[in-house]
Design a protein around this motif. Structure first.
Motif, PDB file in Angstrom:
ATOM      1  N   LEU A  91       7.894  51.999  -0.352  1.00  0.00           N
ATOM      2  CA  LEU A  91       8.052  52.972   0.717  1.00  0.00           C
ATOM      3  C   LEU A  91       8.563  52.251   1.958  1.00  0.00           C
ATOM      4  CD1 LEU A  91       7.572  55.723   2.166  1.00  0.00           C
ATOM      5  CD2 LEU A  91       5.279  54.892   2.697  1.00  0.00           C
ATOM      6  N   VAL A  92       9.637  52.750   2.516  1.00  0.00           N
ATOM      7  CA  VAL A  92      10.143  52.240   3.791  1.00  0.00           C
ATOM      8  C   VAL A  92      10.204  53.429   4.747  1.00  0.00           C
ATOM      9  CG1 VAL A  92      11.981  51.041   5.008  1.00  0.00           C
ATOM     10  CG2 VAL A  92      11.514  50.493   2.610  1.00  0.00           C
ATOM     11  N   ALA A  93       9.428  53.346   5.804  1.00  0.00           N
ATOM     12  CA  ALA A  93       9.408  54.421   6.806  1.00  0.00           C
ATOM     13  C   ALA A  93      10.068  53.930   8.081  1.00  0.00           C
ATOM     14  CB  ALA A  93       7.968  54.848   7.085  1.00  0.00           C
ATOM     15  N   ALA A  94      10.616  54.871   8.826  1.00  0.00           N
ATOM     16  CA  ALA A  94      11.206  54.542  10.123  1.00  0.00           C
ATOM     17  C   ALA A  94      10.645  55.493  11.155  1.00  0.00           C
ATOM     18  CB  ALA A  94      12.731  54.645  10.074  1.00  0.00           C
ATOM     19  N   MET A  95      10.497  55.010  12.368  1.00  0.00           N
ATOM     20  CA  MET A  95      10.019  55.892  13.424  1.00  0.00           C
ATOM     21  C   MET A  95      10.591  55.480  14.766  1.00  0.00           C
ATOM     22  SD  MET A  95       6.030  54.697  13.868  1.00  0.00           S
ATOM     23  CE  MET A  95       5.801  55.462  15.476  1.00  0.00           C
ATOM     24  N   ASN A  96      10.804  56.489  15.626  1.00  0.00           N
ATOM     25  CA  ASN A  96      11.210  56.259  16.990  1.00  0.00           C
ATOM     26  C   ASN A  96       9.964  56.079  17.845  1.00  0.00           C
ATOM     27  OD1 ASN A  96      13.893  56.656  16.213  1.00  0.00           O
ATOM     28  ND2 ASN A  96      13.757  58.858  16.548  1.00  0.00           N
ATOM     29  N   PRO A  97      10.119  55.642  19.081  1.00  0.00           N
ATOM     30  CA  PRO A  97       8.951  55.471  19.944  1.00  0.00           C
ATOM     31  C   PRO A  97       8.133  56.747  20.048  1.00  0.00           C
ATOM     32  CG  PRO A  97      10.874  54.481  20.962  1.00  0.00           C
ATOM     33  CD  PRO A  97      11.358  55.214  19.745  1.00  0.00           C
ATOM     34  N   PHE A  98       6.837  56.592  20.260  1.00  0.00           N
ATOM     35  CA  PHE A  98       5.916  57.725  20.262  1.00  0.00           C
ATOM     36  C   PHE A  98       6.280  58.785  21.286  1.00  0.00           C
ATOM     37  CE2 PHE A  98       2.086  59.394  22.504  1.00  0.00           C
ATOM     38  CZ  PHE A  98       1.754  60.372  21.578  1.00  0.00           C
ATOM     39  N   ASP A  99       6.849  58.370  22.433  1.00  0.00           N
ATOM     40  CA  ASP A  99       7.084  59.346  23.496  1.00  0.00           C
ATOM     41  C   ASP A  99       8.342  60.182  23.287  1.00  0.00           C
ATOM     42  OD1 ASP A  99       8.924  57.372  23.971  1.00  0.00           O
ATOM     43  OD2 ASP A  99       8.497  57.158  26.107  1.00  0.00           O
ATOM     44  N   ALA A 100       9.031  60.004  22.169  1.00  0.00           N
ATOM     45  CA  ALA A 100      10.178  60.870  21.883  1.00  0.00           C
ATOM     46  C   ALA A 100       9.678  62.287  21.587  1.00  0.00           C
ATOM     47  CB  ALA A 100      10.970  60.333  20.691  1.00  0.00           C
ATOM     48  N   VAL A 101      10.507  63.274  21.900  1.00  0.00           N
ATOM     49  CA  VAL A 101      10.104  64.671  21.751  1.00  0.00           C
ATOM     50  C   VAL A 101       9.786  64.990  20.291  1.00  0.00           C
ATOM     51  CG1 VAL A 101      10.843  67.069  22.007  1.00  0.00           C
ATOM     52  CG2 VAL A 101      11.473  65.369  23.731  1.00  0.00           C
ATOM     53  N   GLY A 102       8.647  65.647  20.059  1.00  0.00           N
ATOM     54  CA  GLY A 102       8.279  66.084  18.719  1.00  0.00           C
ATOM     55  C   GLY A 102       7.579  65.036  17.883  1.00  0.00           C
ATOM     56  N   THR A 103       7.288  63.876  18.463  1.00  0.00           N
ATOM     57  CA  THR A 103       6.635  62.818  17.703  1.00  0.00           C
ATOM     58  C   THR A 103       5.134  62.837  17.944  1.00  0.00           C
ATOM     59  OG1 THR A 103       6.902  61.184  19.477  1.00  0.00           O
ATOM     60  CG2 THR A 103       8.666  61.354  17.832  1.00  0.00           C
ATOM     61  N   ALA A 104       4.407  62.187  17.062  1.00  0.00           N
ATOM     62  CA  ALA A 104       2.959  62.045  17.198  1.00  0.00           C
ATOM     63  C   ALA A 104       2.579  60.637  16.767  1.00  0.00           C
ATOM     64  CB  ALA A 104       2.241  63.083  16.327  1.00  0.00           C
ATOM     65  N   ARG A 105       1.420  60.229  17.154  1.00  0.00           N
ATOM     66  CA  ARG A 105       0.934  58.919  16.720  1.00  0.00           C
ATOM     67  C   ARG A 105       0.566  58.994  15.242  1.00  0.00           C
ATOM     68  NH1 ARG A 105       0.453  55.801  21.105  1.00  0.00           N
ATOM     69  NH2 ARG A 105      -0.011  56.764  23.113  1.00  0.00           N
ATOM     70  N   ILE A 106       0.999  58.016  14.472  1.00  0.00           N
ATOM     71  CA  ILE A 106       0.650  58.026  13.058  1.00  0.00           C
ATOM     72  C   ILE A 106      -0.700  57.350  12.870  1.00  0.00           C
ATOM     73  CG2 ILE A 106       3.048  58.074  12.286  1.00  0.00           C
ATOM     74  CD1 ILE A 106       2.840  55.138  11.639  1.00  0.00           C
ATOM     75  N   ALA A 107      -1.385  57.735  11.812  1.00  0.00           N
ATOM     76  CA  ALA A 107      -2.748  57.265  11.576  1.00  0.00           C
ATOM     77  C   ALA A 107      -2.777  55.766  11.297  1.00  0.00           C
ATOM     78  CB  ALA A 107      -3.348  58.025  10.403  1.00  0.00           C
ATOM     79  N   GLY A 108      -3.917  55.182  11.644  1.00  0.00           N
ATOM     80  CA  GLY A 108      -4.107  53.762  11.370  1.00  0.00           C
ATOM     81  C   GLY A 108      -4.032  53.437   9.894  1.00  0.00           C
ATOM     82  N   ALA A 109      -4.323  54.431   9.036  1.00  0.00           N
ATOM     83  CA  ALA A 109      -4.248  54.206   7.587  1.00  0.00           C
ATOM     84  C   ALA A 109      -2.832  53.872   7.151  1.00  0.00           C
ATOM     85  CB  ALA A 109      -4.743  55.446   6.841  1.00  0.00           C
ATOM     86  N   ILE A 110      -1.831  54.436   7.842  1.00  0.00           N
ATOM     87  CA  ILE A 110      -0.440  54.105   7.536  1.00  0.00           C
ATOM     88  C   ILE A 110      -0.136  52.685   7.997  1.00  0.00           C
ATOM     89  CG2 ILE A 110       1.979  54.618   8.054  1.00  0.00           C
ATOM     90  CD1 ILE A 110       0.901  56.695   6.267  1.00  0.00           C
ATOM     91  N   TYR A 111      -0.465  52.382   9.254  1.00  0.00           N
ATOM     92  CA  TYR A 111      -0.204  51.048   9.791  1.00  0.00           C
ATOM     93  C   TYR A 111      -0.883  49.961   8.951  1.00  0.00           C
ATOM     94  CZ  TYR A 111       2.113  52.310  14.191  1.00  0.00           C
ATOM     95  OH  TYR A 111       3.011  52.739  15.128  1.00  0.00           O
ATOM     96  N   ASP A 112      -2.059  50.277   8.405  1.00  0.00           N
ATOM     97  CA  ASP A 112      -2.813  49.287   7.635  1.00  0.00           C
ATOM     98  C   ASP A 112      -2.168  48.980   6.290  1.00  0.00           C
ATOM     99  OD1 ASP A 112      -5.150  47.587   7.424  1.00  0.00           O
ATOM    100  OD2 ASP A 112      -5.872  48.979   5.883  1.00  0.00           O
ATOM    101  N   ARG A 113      -1.219  49.802   5.875  1.00  0.00           N
ATOM    102  CA  ARG A 113      -0.612  49.638   4.550  1.00  0.00           C
ATOM    103  C   ARG A 113       0.871  49.285   4.602  1.00  0.00           C
ATOM    104  NH1 ARG A 113      -4.910  52.843   4.351  1.00  0.00           N
ATOM    105  NH2 ARG A 113      -6.189  52.888   2.449  1.00  0.00           N
ATOM    106  N   VAL A 114       1.374  48.983   5.789  1.00  0.00           N
ATOM    107  CA  VAL A 114       2.788  48.634   5.921  1.00  0.00           C
ATOM    108  C   VAL A 114       2.937  47.348   6.730  1.00  0.00           C
ATOM    109  CG1 VAL A 114       3.585  51.026   5.803  1.00  0.00           C
ATOM    110  CG2 VAL A 114       3.058  50.020   8.033  1.00  0.00           C
ATOM    111  N   ASN A 115       4.090  46.737   6.562  1.00  0.00           N
ATOM    112  CA  ASN A 115       4.487  45.631   7.424  1.00  0.00           C
ATOM    113  C   ASN A 115       5.459  46.191   8.454  1.00  0.00           C
ATOM    114  OD1 ASN A 115       3.523  42.836   6.173  1.00  0.00           O
ATOM    115  ND2 ASN A 115       4.008  44.230   4.497  1.00  0.00           N
ATOM    116  N   ARG A 116       5.108  46.074   9.727  1.00  0.00           N
ATOM    117  CA  ARG A 116       5.905  46.676  10.792  1.00  0.00           C
ATOM    118  C   ARG A 116       6.992  45.708  11.248  1.00  0.00           C
ATOM    119  NH1 ARG A 116       5.661  46.094  16.262  1.00  0.00           N
ATOM    120  NH2 ARG A 116       6.461  47.809  17.545  1.00  0.00           N
TER     121      ARG A 116
END
Length: 300
Positions: A152-177
């Motif tokens: 799985l490769v996910a991409a995200m823009n900064p949190f303050d972009a319109v329509g975005t939300a903070r992703i759960a720590g469970a996601i961060y804990d399972r990926v290399n950022r």
């Protein structure tokens, strides 16, 4: 990625396709070779998708693309049974329509979820399960085990972009950022030269300076990506043709800058000026010698 030699060759090939991103390419290739999942995080227009497509292409691996948005339900991601076929044949594997997640799980592809911080929480929970267990259980279909090459490769823009939300720590804990920020000025110049090879150097350089100034201006919350500079030089060239003048003419550059950048930047709510007014100010500042830009636009 079965050998160190292949890994180095893959990095060389992919890095040649993405200007100024060798370090990020190395990190992505290393993570994939380590059977890890990845999160590419950075502003729009910084080459996240381009980077991953280059790696997948040169690795000979399928890239399964998913656009992250509020309508991405678990059923749309995983797949569903064909209702008409179910009525006649029942819930059998042959009438199940694979979604992008199941497609990538079966084929060993890279599941690329763009803008993951726009995805509903219940859909994110499905991805967490797959990353944790290496498998997916679909009601009435059964267990689908992930192919060894699935990532799985996910991409995200900064949190303050319109329509975005903070992703759960469970996601961060399972990926290399992997942080993907704006390239250097020299790299951005090279990108414009690659995408608009016929543009005069002076115009391309000024367009890049203009775009970079949007990221620093106190009235602007989010500046433009390098796409703004590419559009600016292309618009200026076409405007000059229509007006029977040179694309280095300051009026062509100014009008092109307003059209290319005013929609890309995001102003601070407290700012009392329009985007076009601020772009006009930045265009003047982007001249090599701002005081002389009106007198001799060819030097800009």
């Amino acid at each position: 990625m079965s050998s160190p030699e292949f890994g180095v060759a893959l990095v060389d090939a992919a890095a040649a396709d993405v200007v100024g991103r060798r370090r990020e390419v190395e990190l992505v290739v290393a993570a994939l070779a380590s059977a890890r999942h990845i999160l590419l995080e950075g502003p729009p227009g910084t080459g996240k998708s381009t980077l991953l497509r280059a790696v997948a292409q040169h690795a000979g691996q399928q890239l399964v693309f998913v656009e992250g948005n509020a309508e991405l339900t678990p059923a749309r991601l995983a797949g569903h049974f064909d209702p008409a076929q179910v009525l006649s044949q029942g819930y059998i594997a042959d009438v199940y329509i694979d979604g992008p997640l199941v497609d990538a799980l079966r084929s060993g592809g890279l599941l690329y979820v763009e803008e993951i911080n726009r995805v509903p929480e219940e859909t994110l929970n499905l991805l967490v399960t797959v990353m944790s267990e290496g498998e997916l259980t679909v009601p009435r279909l059964g267990r689908i085990e992930a192919h060894p090459h699935f990532r799985l490769v996910a991409a995200m823009n900064p949190f303050d972009a319109v329509g975005t939300a903070r992703i759960a720590g469970a996601i961060y804990d399972r990926v290399n950022r992997v942080s993907v920020d704006y390239q250097s000025e020299a790299d951005e110049q090279a990108i414009v030269a690659r995408e608009a090879p016929d543009a005069p150097t002076a115009l391309a350089e000024r367009a890049v300076r203009c775009v970079r100034l949007t990221r620093e201006h106190p009235d602007i919350r989010i500046g433009s990506s390098i796409r703004g500079a590419i559009d600016l030089v292309m618009l200026a060239d076409q405007l000059a043709t229509l007006r029977g003048t040179n694309c280095l003419d300051d009026s062509c550059g100014l009008d092109a800058a307003k059209a290319a950048l005013s929609g890309r930047i995001r102003m601070h709510e407290s700012c009392g000026r329009s985007a076009e007014e601020v772009v006009a100010e930045i265009w003047k500042l982007s001249a090599v010698n701002p005081d002389d830009s009106d007198a001799d636009p060819g030097k800009a």
